[in-house]
Design an enzyme around this catalytic site. Structure first.
Site, PDB file in Angstrom:
ATOM      1  N   GLY A  37       2.023   2.295  10.729  1.00 26.47           N
ATOM      2  CA  GLY A  37       2.990   3.375  10.591  1.00 26.47           C
ATOM      3  C   GLY A  37       3.639   3.783  11.905  1.00 26.47           C
ATOM      4  O   GLY A  37       4.309   4.808  11.984  1.00 26.47           O
ATOM      5  N   SER A  42       2.958  -2.120  10.284  1.00 32.10           N
ATOM      6  CA  SER A  42       4.395  -2.193  10.548  1.00 32.10           C
ATOM      7  C   SER A  42       5.014  -3.546  10.187  1.00 32.10           C
ATOM      8  O   SER A  42       5.930  -4.018  10.866  1.00 32.10           O
ATOM      9  CB  SER A  42       4.698  -1.828  12.004  1.00 32.10           C
ATOM     10  N   GLY A  74       2.631  -1.180   4.237  1.00 37.12           N
ATOM     11  CA  GLY A  74       2.738   0.232   3.886  1.00 37.12           C
ATOM     12  C   GLY A  74       4.182   0.623   3.638  1.00 37.12           C
ATOM     13  O   GLY A  74       4.752   0.372   2.575  1.00 37.12           O
ATOM     14  N   GLY A  75       4.804   1.224   4.651  1.00 42.36           N
ATOM     15  CA  GLY A  75       6.150   1.780   4.528  1.00 42.36           C
ATOM     16  C   GLY A  75       7.163   0.856   3.859  1.00 42.36           C
ATOM     17  O   GLY A  75       7.929   1.281   2.987  1.00 42.36           O
ATOM     18  N   GLU A  87      -5.998  -4.686  10.175  1.00 42.26           N
ATOM     19  CA  GLU A  87      -4.980  -3.675  10.463  1.00 42.26           C
ATOM     20  C   GLU A  87      -5.335  -2.933  11.753  1.00 42.26           C
ATOM     21  O   GLU A  87      -6.133  -1.987  11.724  1.00 42.26           O
ATOM     22  CB  GLU A  87      -4.896  -2.670   9.308  1.00 42.26           C
ATOM     23  N   ASN A 114       0.874  -1.174   0.000  1.00 43.00           N
ATOM     24  CA  ASN A 114       0.000   0.000   0.000  1.00 43.00           C
ATOM     25  C   ASN A 114       0.910   1.222   0.000  1.00 43.00           C
ATOM     26  O   ASN A 114       1.482   1.562   1.026  1.00 43.00           O
ATOM     27  CB  ASN A 114      -0.902  -0.025   1.246  1.00 43.00           C
ATOM     28  N   TRP A 115       1.016   1.828  -1.174  1.00 43.34           N
ATOM     29  CA  TRP A 115       1.951   2.949  -1.302  1.00 43.34           C
ATOM     30  C   TRP A 115       1.420   4.248  -0.691  1.00 43.34           C
ATOM     31  O   TRP A 115       2.151   5.223  -0.596  1.00 43.34           O
ATOM     32  CB  TRP A 115       2.294   3.186  -2.782  1.00 43.34           C
ATOM     33  N   LYS A 116       0.110   4.265  -0.355  1.00 40.72           N
ATOM     34  CA  LYS A 116      -0.492   5.502   0.185  1.00 40.72           C
ATOM     35  C   LYS A 116      -0.196   6.664  -0.770  1.00 40.72           C
ATOM     36  O   LYS A 116      -0.164   6.454  -1.976  1.00 40.72           O
ATOM     37  CB  LYS A 116       0.022   5.751   1.610  1.00 40.72           C
ATOM     38  N   HIS A 155      -9.679   1.555   4.429  1.00 39.99           N
ATOM     39  CA  HIS A 155      -8.437   1.722   5.190  1.00 39.99           C
ATOM     40  C   HIS A 155      -8.696   2.696   6.338  1.00 39.99           C
ATOM     41  O   HIS A 155      -9.443   3.663   6.187  1.00 39.99           O
ATOM     42  CB  HIS A 155      -7.323   2.229   4.268  1.00 39.99           C
ATOM     43  N   GLU A 190      -7.042   5.055   7.480  1.00 39.77           N
ATOM     44  CA  GLU A 190      -6.753   6.462   7.158  1.00 39.77           C
ATOM     45  C   GLU A 190      -7.910   7.084   6.399  1.00 39.77           C
ATOM     46  O   GLU A 190      -8.232   8.260   6.592  1.00 39.77           O
ATOM     47  CB  GLU A 190      -5.440   6.552   6.349  1.00 39.77           C
TER      48      GLU A 190
HETATM   49  P1  PGA Z   1       2.570   0.316   7.591  1.00 38.97           P
HETATM   50  O1  PGA Z   1       1.130   0.585   6.912  1.00 38.97           O
HETATM   51  O2  PGA Z   1       3.064  -0.991   7.058  1.00 38.97           O
HETATM   52  O3  PGA Z   1       3.412   1.469   7.160  1.00 38.97           O
HETATM   53  O4  PGA Z   1       2.338   0.253   9.072  1.00 38.97           O
HETATM   54  C1  PGA Z   1       0.227  -0.459   6.702  1.00 38.97           C
HETATM   55  C2  PGA Z   1      -1.028   0.066   6.052  1.00 38.97           C
HETATM   56  O5  PGA Z   1      -1.463   1.168   6.397  1.00 38.97           O
HETATM   57  O6  PGA Z   1      -1.625  -0.598   5.188  1.00 38.97           O
END
Ligand code: PGA
Length: 248
Positions: free
Chosen positions: A172, A212, A233-234, A166, A9-11, A94, A96
Site C-alpha cells: 500500500g 504495490s 491489494g489496491g 509480502e 485482496n479487497w481488504k 496478512h 495487517e
Molecule cells: P497493495 O496490497 O497491492 O495495495 O500493496 C497488497 C496486500 O496487502 O495484499
C-alpha cells in the site's frame, strides 16, 4: 507445472452492491485466460461472489478464519461456514492482521491446519519489515514465519498451500520491491520449503509476490522464475486493472 495464480485482496473495501458491479464487469473481461484468478473479499461479499463466479473458473477467498470448529467467539467465522458457501481460499497471516489483530505465527499455524482439514486452500502471508531488511534479519525472520506457520503440516498438504511473500514496506506504499529483491526472497522461500519438506513437494507450491503490484509492474514481477503469482491489494479493486495484471 505451476499455473500462475493472481489473487486480489479487497481488504475492507466493497459493499455487496460494489462487489456486484465489479463481478459484472470482471466476468466479461476474464473469459479465456489461462492464468488462475481469485478475489479475496470481505465476508459479506463471499456468498454473492461464489454465485457470480460459478462456472467461470474465478476463485473466491476469505481474508480471515477462526481456528476452532465452533464456539463462543463473538464476531468470528469458522472454516465450515466458509466451505459450506463454496469458498476456495483464505488469506492467513496478512501483515495487517499480524499488526492490528495480534495474529501470530502460532495462530497462523492453527488457521492453516484448520483450513486444510476443511478443504480450503490457505494463502499464507510472510514478509519482513523495513527495519528487518535493513538490519539483515530478513531471511531469519521469514524462515521462522515459514517454520512456525507450517509446523505440523504434512508433506502431502504442502502443495495445497499458497505462500504470499509480502514485504511490509511495499504494501500500500507504492514502493514495490524490485523484481530482483522479490525473486531473491521467493527463491529463499522455495529453498526453505525444500529444506523443511523435499524438492518434489516444494516445487509444486505457488509462491506469490505482493506489495504495490499494478498493471505497470506486473510483467517484470511475473517474469521472475520463482514468482508464480501475485497478491494484489489496491489494484484489484478495479476490474480493468486487475484484469491487466492477470494478462501480464
Ligand atoms: P497493495 O496490497 O497491492 O495495495 O500493496 C497488497 C496486500 O496487502 O495484499
Amino acid at each position: 507445472m505451476r499455473i500462475p495464480f493472481i489473487a486480489g485482496n479487497w481488504k475492507m473495501y466493497k459493499t455487496q452492491a460494489e462487489a456486484e458491479a465489479f463481478a459484472n464487469e470482471f466476468v466479461k473481461l476474464y473469459s479465456g485466460t489461462d492464468v488462475r484468478a481469485a478475489i479475496c473479499a470481505p465476508f459479506t461479499d463471499l456468498r454473492y461472489l461464489v454465485d457470480a463466479f460459478r462456472g467461470t473458473g474465478i476463485g473466491v477467498g476469505a481474508q480471515n478464519v477462526h481456528y476452532e470448529d465452533e464456539g463462543a467467539f463473538t464476531g468470528e467465522i469458522s472454516a465450515d461456514m466458509l466451505s459450506e458457501i463454496g469458498v476456495d481460499f483464505c488469506i492467513v497471516g496478512h501483515s495487517e492482521r499480524r499488526q492490528y489483530f495480534a495474529e501470530t505465527n502460532e495462530t497462523v499455524n492453527l488457521k492453516v491446519k484448520k483450513l486444510l482439514e476443511k478443504g480450503i486452500a490457505p494463502i499464507m502471508c510472510v514478509g519482513e519489515s523495513l527495519e528487518q531488511r535493513d538490519s539483515g534479519e530478513l531471511y531469519d525472520f521469514v524462515r521462522t514465519q515459514l517454520e512456525e506457520g507450517l509446523a505440523g503440516v504434512e508433506k502431502d498438504d504442502l502443495p495445497k498451500i499458497v505462500i504470499a511473500y509480502e514485504p511490509i514496506w511495499a504494501i500500500g506504499t507504492g514502493r514495490t520491491a524490485t523484481p530482483e529483491q522479490a525473486e531473491d526472497m521467493c527463491a529463499f522461500i522455495r529453498n526453505t520449503l525444500i529444506e523443511i519438506y523435499d524438492e518434489e513437494s516444494a516445487d509444486e507450491v505457488i509462491i506469490q509476490y505482493g506489495g504495490s503490484v499494478k498493471p505497470a509492474n506486473a510483467t517484470e514481477i511475473m517474469n521472475q522464475v520463482e514468482i508464480d503469482g501475485a497478491l494484489v491489494g489496491g489494484a484489484s479493486l478495479k476490474a480493468e486493472d486487475f484484469m491487466a495484471i492477470i494478462d501480464f
